[in-house]
Write an enzyme that holds these catalytic residues in place. Structure first.
Site, PDB file in Angstrom:
ATOM      1  CG  HIS A 129      -1.774   1.122   1.377  1.00  0.00           C
ATOM      2  ND1 HIS A 129      -3.166   1.172   0.863  1.00  0.00           N
ATOM      3  CD2 HIS A 129      -1.535   2.370   1.881  1.00  0.00           C
ATOM      4  CE1 HIS A 129      -3.559   2.437   1.272  1.00  0.00           C
ATOM      5  NE2 HIS A 129      -2.473   3.053   1.843  1.00  0.00           N
ATOM      6  CD  GLU A 130       2.310   3.417   3.518  1.00  0.00           C
ATOM      7  OE1 GLU A 130       2.652   4.693   3.072  1.00  0.00           O
ATOM      8  OE2 GLU A 130       1.333   3.536   4.445  1.00  0.00           O
ATOM      9  CG  HIS A 133       0.086   6.273  -0.682  1.00  0.00           C
ATOM     10  ND1 HIS A 133      -1.105   6.450  -1.257  1.00  0.00           N
ATOM     11  CD2 HIS A 133      -0.344   5.739   0.528  1.00  0.00           C
ATOM     12  CE1 HIS A 133      -2.094   6.430  -0.321  1.00  0.00           C
ATOM     13  NE2 HIS A 133      -1.530   5.861   0.655  1.00  0.00           N
ATOM     14  CD  GLU A 189      -4.914   6.184   2.167  1.00  0.00           C
ATOM     15  OE1 GLU A 189      -4.597   5.231   2.014  1.00  0.00           O
ATOM     16  OE2 GLU A 189      -4.074   7.283   2.505  1.00  0.00           O
TER      17      GLU A 189
HETATM   18 ZN   LIG Z   1      -2.579   5.165   2.429  1.00  0.00          ZN
END
Ligand SMILES: [Zn+2]
Length: 245
Positions: A129-130, A133, A189
């Site tokens: 997830h990071e 980003h 997100e």
């Molecule tokens: Zn996030």
């Protein structure tokens, strides 16, 4: 100088306690256009990110490779496949908060508090997830937004000779704090979650761990998005991932 560092560290700890899911702070909304992002070259973005990384690493205790958390992270990330060209630097902060964040230069910091409550595959989802980003440009946009309003930039402009030579400690501390606690938009997100799912499948990890990680957060903090209105609640994110799987 020492005193100032302590104040910043305390402020960071306080803000971190207020957060209820990874890379979530609410100090600023990096996804909003309230502060206009400034155009920067990739080299400038990397320069600022790496300065903020160094500052953050000074303020938080980094696990050594021999520390139990360092050993576990090494095991978790061994052989991890990521996008080519991405220069990852993943380390653990020995702090209690259930959190993690990434910076535009490929810096990922996972907090020991998160590692304590998550399984290896759940941590891999958080890392994915990071990385999402970073790879999707969210971290770069957040940095450009934070930097636009930063005293670091003003100092750099007035000195006329670039970022690194013009830093004041307090300006750098402020910039770092805002970067670490940058809040992403709901769609960013969701996109990072979908990226994480692809990352999990590419690496042959367990996609169900993404759902269980979010369910854990939901259990700990509730399916509440009132705290930061632009942030999707963990339960909603778990459901979206479940559908995707
Ligand atoms: Zn996030």
């Amino acid at each position: 100088m020492v005193k100032k560092s302590i104040v910043i560290a305390m402020a960071m700890a306080m803000f971190a306690q207020g957060s209820y899911a990874f890379d979530l702070g609410g100090m600023i909304n990096a996804g909003s256009d309230a502060v206009k992002a400034v155009a920067m070259s990739d080299a400038e973005v990397k320069n600022v990110a790496s300065l903020a990384k160094q500052e953050s690493d000074k303020l938080n205790k980094v696990a050594t490779p021999k520390d139990q958390f360092g050993v576990r992270l090494k095991k978790i990330t061994k052989g991890m496949k990521t996008d080519s060209g991405l220069n990852l630097d993943i380390k653990v902060y020995l702090v209690k908060d259930v959190n993690a964040f990434a910076m535009a230069d490929g810096t990922v910091r996972v907090f020991a508090g998160l590692m304590k409550v998550m399984t290896d595959d759940e941590i891999r989802y958080v890392i994915g997830h990071e990385i999402g980003h970073v790879s999707l440009g969210h971290s770069k946009k957040a940095l450009q937004t934070v930097y636009a309003a930063s005293a670091v930039r003003k100092g750099a402009a007035s000195s006329g000779n670039g970022v690194a030579s013009a830093l004041s400690q307090s300006a750098l501390g402020d910039l770092t704090e805002k970067l670490v606690h940058a809040q992403f938009s709901q769609s960013q997100e969701s996109d990072a979650d979908m990226y994480a799912l692809k990352f999990i499948k590419t690496n042959g990890y367990d996609p169900k761990a993404a759902v269980s990680a979010l369910r854990k957060l939901e259990k700990m903090y509730g399916n509440d998005k009132s705290m930061f209105s632009s942030h999707p609640a963990p339960g909603d994110r778990a459901e979206a991932l479940e559908k995707e799987i």
